[in-house]
Design a protein around this motif. Structure first.
Motif, PDB file in Angstrom:
ATOM      1  N   THR A   1       0.836  -1.197   0.000  1.00 50.75           N
ATOM      2  CA  THR A   1       0.000   0.000   0.000  1.00 50.75           C
ATOM      3  C   THR A   1       0.872   1.248   0.000  1.00 50.75           C
ATOM      4  O   THR A   1       0.599   2.211  -0.722  1.00 50.75           O
ATOM      5  N   ALA A   2       1.926   1.218   0.808  1.00 47.91           N
ATOM      6  CA  ALA A   2       2.787   2.387   0.948  1.00 47.91           C
ATOM      7  C   ALA A   2       3.669   2.626  -0.270  1.00 47.91           C
ATOM      8  O   ALA A   2       3.922   3.774  -0.621  1.00 47.91           O
ATOM      9  N   LEU A   3       4.124   1.572  -0.911  1.00 48.02           N
ATOM     10  CA  LEU A   3       5.161   1.724  -1.932  1.00 48.02           C
ATOM     11  C   LEU A   3       4.741   1.321  -3.338  1.00 48.02           C
ATOM     12  O   LEU A   3       5.440   1.636  -4.296  1.00 48.02           O
ATOM     13  N   GLY A   4       3.594   0.646  -3.462  1.00 46.87           N
ATOM     14  CA  GLY A   4       3.168   0.152  -4.773  1.00 46.87           C
ATOM     15  C   GLY A   4       2.945   1.242  -5.806  1.00 46.87           C
ATOM     16  O   GLY A   4       3.369   1.118  -6.956  1.00 46.87           O
ATOM     17  N   GLY A   5       2.298   2.321  -5.422  1.00 53.68           N
ATOM     18  CA  GLY A   5       2.023   3.404  -6.370  1.00 53.68           C
ATOM     19  C   GLY A   5       3.297   4.074  -6.869  1.00 53.68           C
ATOM     20  O   GLY A   5       3.439   4.359  -8.058  1.00 53.68           O
ATOM     21  N   GLY A   6       4.232   4.309  -5.969  1.00 57.64           N
ATOM     22  CA  GLY A   6       5.508   4.924  -6.358  1.00 57.64           C
ATOM     23  C   GLY A   6       6.333   4.016  -7.242  1.00 57.64           C
ATOM     24  O   GLY A   6       7.003   4.477  -8.172  1.00 57.64           O
ATOM     25  N   MET A   7       6.269   2.718  -6.969  1.00 51.99           N
ATOM     26  CA  MET A   7       7.011   1.772  -7.810  1.00 51.99           C
ATOM     27  C   MET A   7       6.440   1.751  -9.229  1.00 51.99           C
ATOM     28  O   MET A   7       7.192   1.772 -10.212  1.00 51.99           O
ATOM     29  N   VAL A   8       5.126   1.720  -9.336  1.00 53.34           N
ATOM     30  CA  VAL A   8       4.496   1.750 -10.661  1.00 53.34           C
ATOM     31  C   VAL A   8       4.834   3.063 -11.366  1.00 53.34           C
ATOM     32  O   VAL A   8       5.186   3.074 -12.549  1.00 53.34           O
ATOM     33  N   ARG A   9       4.754   4.179 -10.640  1.00 54.63           N
ATOM     34  CA  ARG A   9       5.101   5.481 -11.227  1.00 54.63           C
ATOM     35  C   ARG A   9       6.518   5.478 -11.777  1.00 54.63           C
ATOM     36  O   ARG A   9       6.769   5.891 -12.905  1.00 54.63           O
ATOM     37  N   ASP A  10       7.459   4.986 -10.971  1.00 53.99           N
ATOM     38  CA  ASP A  10       8.858   4.978 -11.400  1.00 53.99           C
ATOM     39  C   ASP A  10       9.060   4.106 -12.634  1.00 53.99           C
ATOM     40  O   ASP A  10       9.806   4.476 -13.549  1.00 53.99           O
ATOM     41  N   VAL A  11       8.386   2.970 -12.682  1.00 58.21           N
ATOM     42  CA  VAL A  11       8.488   2.106 -13.859  1.00 58.21           C
ATOM     43  C   VAL A  11       7.926   2.829 -15.086  1.00 58.21           C
ATOM     44  O   VAL A  11       8.511   2.783 -16.175  1.00 58.21           O
ATOM     45  N   LEU A  12       6.801   3.522 -14.924  1.00 55.09           N
ATOM     46  CA  LEU A  12       6.232   4.294 -16.037  1.00 55.09           C
ATOM     47  C   LEU A  12       7.180   5.395 -16.510  1.00 55.09           C
ATOM     48  O   LEU A  12       7.195   5.742 -17.690  1.00 55.09           O
ATOM     49  N   LEU A  13       7.969   5.932 -15.582  1.00 55.76           N
ATOM     50  CA  LEU A  13       8.955   6.966 -15.928  1.00 55.76           C
ATOM     51  C   LEU A  13      10.280   6.356 -16.401  1.00 55.76           C
ATOM     52  O   LEU A  13      11.249   7.069 -16.607  1.00 55.76           O
ATOM     53  N   ASN A  14      10.289   5.029 -16.561  1.00 58.26           N
ATOM     54  CA  ASN A  14      11.474   4.306 -17.023  1.00 58.26           C
ATOM     55  C   ASN A  14      12.661   4.490 -16.078  1.00 58.26           C
ATOM     56  O   ASN A  14      13.788   4.707 -16.504  1.00 58.26           O
ATOM     57  N   GLN A  15      12.354   4.426 -14.773  1.00 58.30           N
ATOM     58  CA  GLN A  15      13.378   4.559 -13.742  1.00 58.30           C
ATOM     59  C   GLN A  15      13.338   3.328 -12.846  1.00 58.30           C
ATOM     60  O   GLN A  15      12.297   2.691 -12.684  1.00 58.30           O
ATOM     61  N   VAL A  16      14.485   3.028 -12.248  1.00 56.85           N
ATOM     62  CA  VAL A  16      14.499   1.984 -11.221  1.00 56.85           C
ATOM     63  C   VAL A  16      13.691   2.538 -10.052  1.00 56.85           C
ATOM     64  O   VAL A  16      13.896   3.690  -9.644  1.00 56.85           O
ATOM     65  N   PRO A  17      12.741   1.774  -9.506  1.00 57.54           N
ATOM     66  CA  PRO A  17      11.957   2.286  -8.375  1.00 57.54           C
ATOM     67  C   PRO A  17      12.870   2.793  -7.249  1.00 57.54           C
ATOM     68  O   PRO A  17      13.806   2.108  -6.839  1.00 57.54           O
ATOM     69  N   VAL A  18      12.577   3.995  -6.802  1.00 60.34           N
ATOM     70  CA  VAL A  18      13.390   4.661  -5.786  1.00 60.34           C
ATOM     71  C   VAL A  18      13.564   3.783  -4.555  1.00 60.34           C
ATOM     72  O   VAL A  18      14.634   3.738  -3.953  1.00 60.34           O
ATOM     73  N   VAL A  19      12.523   3.054  -4.180  1.00 57.30           N
ATOM     74  CA  VAL A  19      12.575   2.226  -2.973  1.00 57.30           C
ATOM     75  C   VAL A  19      13.623   1.125  -3.085  1.00 57.30           C
ATOM     76  O   VAL A  19      14.142   0.659  -2.075  1.00 57.30           O
ATOM     77  N   LEU A  20      13.966   0.724  -4.287  1.00 60.79           N
ATOM     78  CA  LEU A  20      15.002  -0.285  -4.463  1.00 60.79           C
ATOM     79  C   LEU A  20      16.405   0.311  -4.387  1.00 60.79           C
ATOM     80  O   LEU A  20      17.369  -0.383  -4.094  1.00 60.79           O
ATOM     81  N   LEU A  21      16.510   1.600  -4.659  1.00 59.14           N
ATOM     82  CA  LEU A  21      17.798   2.284  -4.577  1.00 59.14           C
ATOM     83  C   LEU A  21      18.080   2.818  -3.178  1.00 59.14           C
ATOM     84  O   LEU A  21      19.210   2.831  -2.724  1.00 59.14           O
ATOM     85  N   HIS A  22      17.031   3.286  -2.536  1.00 59.09           N
ATOM     86  CA  HIS A  22      17.141   3.856  -1.191  1.00 59.09           C
ATOM     87  C   HIS A  22      16.089   3.166  -0.328  1.00 59.09           C
ATOM     88  O   HIS A  22      14.918   3.501  -0.411  1.00 59.09           O
ATOM     89  N   GLU A  23      16.502   2.261   0.501  1.00 56.53           N
ATOM     90  CA  GLU A  23      15.581   1.373   1.208  1.00 56.53           C
ATOM     91  C   GLU A  23      14.943   1.980   2.448  1.00 56.53           C
ATOM     92  O   GLU A  23      14.179   1.309   3.136  1.00 56.53           O
ATOM     93  N   GLU A  24      15.210   3.253   2.730  1.00 53.25           N
ATOM     94  CA  GLU A  24      14.644   3.865   3.933  1.00 53.25           C
ATOM     95  C   GLU A  24      13.126   3.790   3.944  1.00 53.25           C
ATOM     96  O   GLU A  24      12.524   3.511   4.981  1.00 53.25           O
ATOM     97  N   ASP A  25      12.499   4.042   2.802  1.00 52.61           N
ATOM     98  CA  ASP A  25      11.038   3.987   2.732  1.00 52.61           C
ATOM     99  C   ASP A  25      10.524   2.594   3.073  1.00 52.61           C
ATOM    100  O   ASP A  25       9.487   2.443   3.725  1.00 52.61           O
ATOM    101  N   LEU A  26      11.230   1.585   2.635  1.00 53.31           N
ATOM    102  CA  LEU A  26      10.853   0.212   2.946  1.00 53.31           C
ATOM    103  C   LEU A  26      10.927  -0.030   4.453  1.00 53.31           C
ATOM    104  O   LEU A  26      10.022  -0.634   5.036  1.00 53.31           O
ATOM    105  N   VAL A  27      11.956   0.504   5.081  1.00 54.97           N
ATOM    106  CA  VAL A  27      12.092   0.364   6.534  1.00 54.97           C
ATOM    107  C   VAL A  27      10.948   1.088   7.243  1.00 54.97           C
ATOM    108  O   VAL A  27      10.333   0.543   8.166  1.00 54.97           O
ATOM    109  N   TYR A  28      10.615   2.311   6.806  1.00 50.87           N
ATOM    110  CA  TYR A  28       9.495   3.046   7.410  1.00 50.87           C
ATOM    111  C   TYR A  28       8.191   2.260   7.270  1.00 50.87           C
ATOM    112  O   TYR A  28       7.388   2.192   8.206  1.00 50.87           O
TER     113      TYR A  28
END
Length: 177
Positions: A41-68
């Protein structure tokens, strides 16, 4: 500006993680199920957004959000036994996360030099896709498809952000409004 986006993102992650975790508790999921729903719920929308922007999902590069998201989900699981009405609380946390992530998504769309429709898509998908994933996992029709108000707020919020940013040149003003 970076600091404001950083804080908005953390608050949005925690709000949506709590929302997802409470939905898991509503369906009597075990702690793993609650944490998985919180994270998605917290990270799914941002991951989809990043993929649509042709970027590696930020949460995979910086795991702080995953920890939160994990900490907020576990905290909700531990403290959630005292809550009687999950539905009302889920709506409050959804609304908070929705507003914050719509702004974050719209800003990412602006940073990618997208046009108005692209910014609206980025803001809306960042705001609603995580909740859609959550609802589908517990076999509910996603609330965004039943209650058009959620997506409508994202669309209007993203559009307003775009117009204010373009008109004033101030990202901060657009975020606050």
């Amino acid at each position: 500006m970076e600091r404001v986006l950083f804080v908005l993102n953390i608050v949005g992650v925690v709000a949506f993680a709590v929302s997802g975790a409470m939905k898991g508790m509503k369906y009597s999921l075990d702690i793993l199920g609650v944490v998985v729903l919180g994270i998605l719920t917290a990270l799914g929308g941002g991951m989809v957004r990043d993929v649509l922007l042709n970027q590696v999902p930020v949460v995979l590069l910086h795991e702080e959000d995953l920890v939160y998201a994990i900490v907020a989900s576990i905290g909700t699981y531990i403290l959630g036994g005292r809550v009687k009405d999950f539905s009302r609380l889920i709506r409050y946390f959804d609304a908070l996360g929705l507003a914050l992530f719509t702004v974050v998504g719209a800003q990412k769309g602006m940073n990618a030099s997208l046009g108005v429709l692209g910014v609206v898509i980025m803001g809306t998908s960042t705001g609603v896709v995580g909740g859609m994933i959550r609802d589908l996992l517990v076999r509910e029709i996603p609330s965004v498809l039943r209650e058009e108000i959620y997506a409508s707020f994202c669309i209007v919020g993203s559009l307003l952000y775009y117009v204010l940013y373009k008109g004033s040149g101030s990202s901060l003003l657009a975020m606050v409004v």
